[in-house]
Design a protein around this motif. Structure first.
Motif, short mmCIF file in Angstrom:
data_model
loop_
_atom_site.label_atom_id
_atom_site.label_comp_id
_atom_site.label_asym_id
_atom_site.label_seq_id
_atom_site.Cartn_x
_atom_site.Cartn_y
_atom_site.Cartn_z
N GLN A 96 -5.57 32.07 1.28
CA GLN A 96 -6.03 30.79 1.52
C GLN A 96 -5.65 30.21 2.70
O GLN A 96 -6.44 29.59 3.47
N VAL A 97 -4.46 30.29 3.09
CA VAL A 97 -4.06 29.77 4.57
C VAL A 97 -4.50 30.31 5.68
O VAL A 97 -4.87 29.68 6.43
N VAL A 98 -4.51 31.52 5.68
CA VAL A 98 -5.00 32.44 6.77
C VAL A 98 -6.62 31.93 6.88
O VAL A 98 -7.12 31.70 8.04
N GLY A 99 -7.11 31.95 5.90
CA GLY A 99 -8.71 31.61 5.81
C GLY A 99 -8.85 30.34 6.49
O GLY A 99 -9.85 29.83 7.13
N SER A 100 -7.91 29.30 6.15
CA SER A 100 -8.04 27.92 6.65
C SER A 100 -7.74 28.15 8.10
O SER A 100 -8.41 27.10 8.83
N LEU A 101 -6.84 28.77 8.61
CA LEU A 101 -6.54 28.62 10.08
C LEU A 101 -7.74 29.24 10.74
O LEU A 101 -7.85 29.00 12.02
N GLN A 102 -8.64 30.24 10.13
CA GLN A 102 -9.53 30.76 10.81
C GLN A 102 -10.60 29.76 11.31
O GLN A 102 -11.26 29.56 12.43
N TYR A 103 -10.77 28.72 10.49
CA TYR A 103 -11.52 27.46 10.81
C TYR A 103 -11.30 26.63 12.26
O TYR A 103 -11.89 26.03 12.69
N LEU A 104 -10.04 26.86 12.61
CA LEU A 104 -9.30 26.14 13.48
C LEU A 104 -9.95 26.69 14.96
O LEU A 104 -9.83 26.27 16.10
N SER A 105 -10.58 27.97 14.81
CA SER A 105 -11.48 28.56 16.01
C SER A 105 -12.28 27.64 16.83
O SER A 105 -12.91 27.82 17.58
N LEU A 106 -12.90 26.68 15.78
CA LEU A 106 -13.98 25.85 16.17
C LEU A 106 -13.37 25.08 17.83
O LEU A 106 -14.08 24.74 18.51
N THR A 107 -12.13 24.58 17.84
CA THR A 107 -11.59 23.70 18.79
C THR A 107 -10.32 24.45 19.16
O THR A 107 -9.88 23.92 20.40
N CYS A 108 -9.64 25.44 18.63
CA CYS A 108 -8.36 25.81 19.23
C CYS A 108 -8.66 27.35 19.97
O CYS A 108 -7.93 28.20 18.82
N PRO A 109 -8.75 27.77 20.91
CA PRO A 109 -8.63 28.92 21.45
C PRO A 109 -7.12 29.50 21.39
O PRO A 109 -7.18 30.78 21.66
N ASP A 110 -6.06 28.64 21.90
CA ASP A 110 -4.92 29.12 21.91
C ASP A 110 -4.21 29.88 20.63
O ASP A 110 -3.43 30.45 20.64
N VAL A 111 -5.00 29.56 19.31
CA VAL A 111 -4.64 30.09 18.17
C VAL A 111 -5.39 31.33 17.78
O VAL A 111 -5.05 32.08 16.89
N SER A 112 -6.36 31.88 18.48
CA SER A 112 -7.47 32.83 18.19
C SER A 112 -6.57 34.25 17.90
O SER A 112 -6.88 34.80 17.07
N PHE A 113 -5.69 34.53 18.96
CA PHE A 113 -5.12 35.94 18.87
C PHE A 113 -4.08 35.89 17.63
O PHE A 113 -4.08 36.79 16.89
N ALA A 114 -3.18 34.75 17.28
CA ALA A 114 -2.32 34.81 16.26
C ALA A 114 -3.14 34.79 15.07
O ALA A 114 -2.76 35.77 14.05
#
Length: 438
Positions: A234-252
């Motif tokens: 659930q949490v990792v799925g929510s984090l995937q949605y941050l790719s809309l504006t956060c390229p710095d977390v894409s790799f993580a």
């Protein structure tokens, strides 16, 4: 005063594929399309309006015969064993999202719109020399166009056909805050991040300067205790949605997504570290492909994904990344063509590997590269036709590297000053019409 909603919901989980329903997929607009249209609107000074359709899934028409039991509390005592035949879609039905999109699609076509071939959720209308664009994400709609009067006329016509709310100028959509200023359109997921931190009890946690540990590596088997798999997903799925504006977390996020099937305590601690990073706002030896696509000075697309096969050399790994970047650039080129946006310069892919740069234009295949010959033809043909240019760039200037390794906050700050990205947010600026990939 709080408003409570009550609605009848069908038990869609009882429906069987191929018997009770066939098509269920409802297209949603791609994030790259959203950024590109927003940037184009900002550049041209066009209005941006957002709409929300009321009870969207109740407005679709069914093409199949669907029967359901009489709802509890509303059973007709004279015919208690009869069932209801649905005339319209309702919430819970597997085909309800598809039925709604079909209903909207039919109306838009009758109103002079046509579907983009690159993105089914982008609708385009050109009349009397004016352009109108529609972005659809289920029941959230963004409208922009070259004529303010046409935008208002269309919203009025849409409101006559469907029940909707006109939310006015674009300010908040899909969990993204949008603030317009003289400098451009500022996009932020600050509220989304704060809600996620609150949900995971990490709002009071100490911050860290990198999304992943710079010294420890994550492995599939680490001998630590199993973690709560449901919560992890659930949490990792929510984090995937941050790719809309956060390229710095894409790799993580990409790295953490590789342990969905069997997360351990070590993996969960890595998730919490990433959440702490946001608060401050190799098992198989496969390489990672990462790229950032710029339209002028604005980043519109970025990606960080593990490659499907093991590369035999850094040149091969880098070349595969070039091929992926070229494919994305081709798709964006087709989308720009549909929008009648003319790119006057040849797109450039910047690569920090000399061997991969040379081999893009070299007709001679190395013996160890035979298995990627198709990719070579794909890129080399574009280079030969002068539709694409591959240029070497020094590693220190390679912006895509910010997606493929856990940079410190200071390091990423240096990168973001070049590409216009902020922690948890991004800004879409005006541009001169050129296109490049870094």
């Amino acid at each position: 005063m709080a408003r409570y909603k009550a609605r009848l919901v069908a038990k869609g989980f009882n429906q069987r594929p191929g018997i009770d329903f066939t098509e269920t997929y409802s297209p949603v607009v791609k994030s790259v399309t959203v950024r590109l249209i927003l940037m184009f609107a900002v550049t041209n000074g066009w209005p941006l309006h957002q709409l929300d359709v009321n009870n969207a899934f109740l407005q679709g028409s069914l093409t199949d015969d669907v029967y359901m039991e009489q709802p509890t509390g509303f059973v007709d005592p004279s015919v208690p064993h009869h069932v209801c035949k649905l005339q319209k879609a309702i919430y819970g039905l597997r085909q309800a999202p598809r039925a709604w999109f079909t209903e909207l699609h039919t109306f838009l076509q009758a109103s002079g719109f046509f579907n983009s071939k690159c993105d089914a959720s982008l609708f385009i209308r050109r009349q009397s020399g004016q352009s109108l664009y529609l972005l659809v994400y289920v029941d959230d709609i963004i409208v922009t166009g070259s004529s303010l009067s046409q935008v208002h006329d269309f919203i009025t016509a849409l409101a006559h056909r469907f029940s909707l709310k006109d939310l006015g100028p674009l300010s908040f959509f899909l969990g993204v805050e949008a603030t317009r200023s003289a400098n451009g359109l500022f996009l932020s997921q600050h509220k989304y991040i704060r809600d996620l931190l609150t949900k995971t009890d990490m709002l009071e946690a100490n911050t860290v300067s990198t999304p992943l540990s710079l010294s420890d590596s994550l492995r599939l088997v680490d001998l630590s205790a199993p973690a709560d798999a449901t919560k992890y997903r659930q949490v990792v799925g929510s984090l995937q949605y941050l790719s809309l504006t956060c390229p710095d977390v894409s790799f993580a996020v990409n790295k953490l997504s590789q342990f969905m099937h069997r997360p351990t305590t070590v993996h969960w601690n890595a998730v919490k570290r990433l959440l702490r990073y946001l608060k401050g706002d190799p098992d198989d030896r496969r390489s990672t492909t990462a790229f950032v696509v710029f339209y002028g000075s604005t980043p519109i697309s970025w990606s960080s994904k593990k490659q499907h096969t093991i590369a035999r050399s850094t040149t091969e790994a880098e070349y595969r990344a070039i091929a992926s970047s070229a494919a994305e650039l081709n798709w964006i080129g087709h989308l720009l063509s549909e929008l009648q946006i003319r790119v006057t310069t040849t797109p450039v892919i910047y690569c920090d590997n000399v061997g991969a740069t040379y081999v893009c234009a070299n007709p001679i295949f190395h013996s160890r590269m035979k298995h990627v010959a198709i990719d070579f033809f794909f890129v080399r043909d574009q280079v030969a036709r002068q539709q694409l240019r591959i240029s070497h760039v020094h590693t220190n200037d390679q912006l895509a590297d910010s997606l493929t390794k856990p940079l410190s906050r200071r390091q990423f700050t240096d990168h973001r000053s070049k590409i216009g990205i902020l922690d948890g947010s991004s800004i879409l600026r005006g541009h001169n019409r050129s296109s490049e990939i870094k």
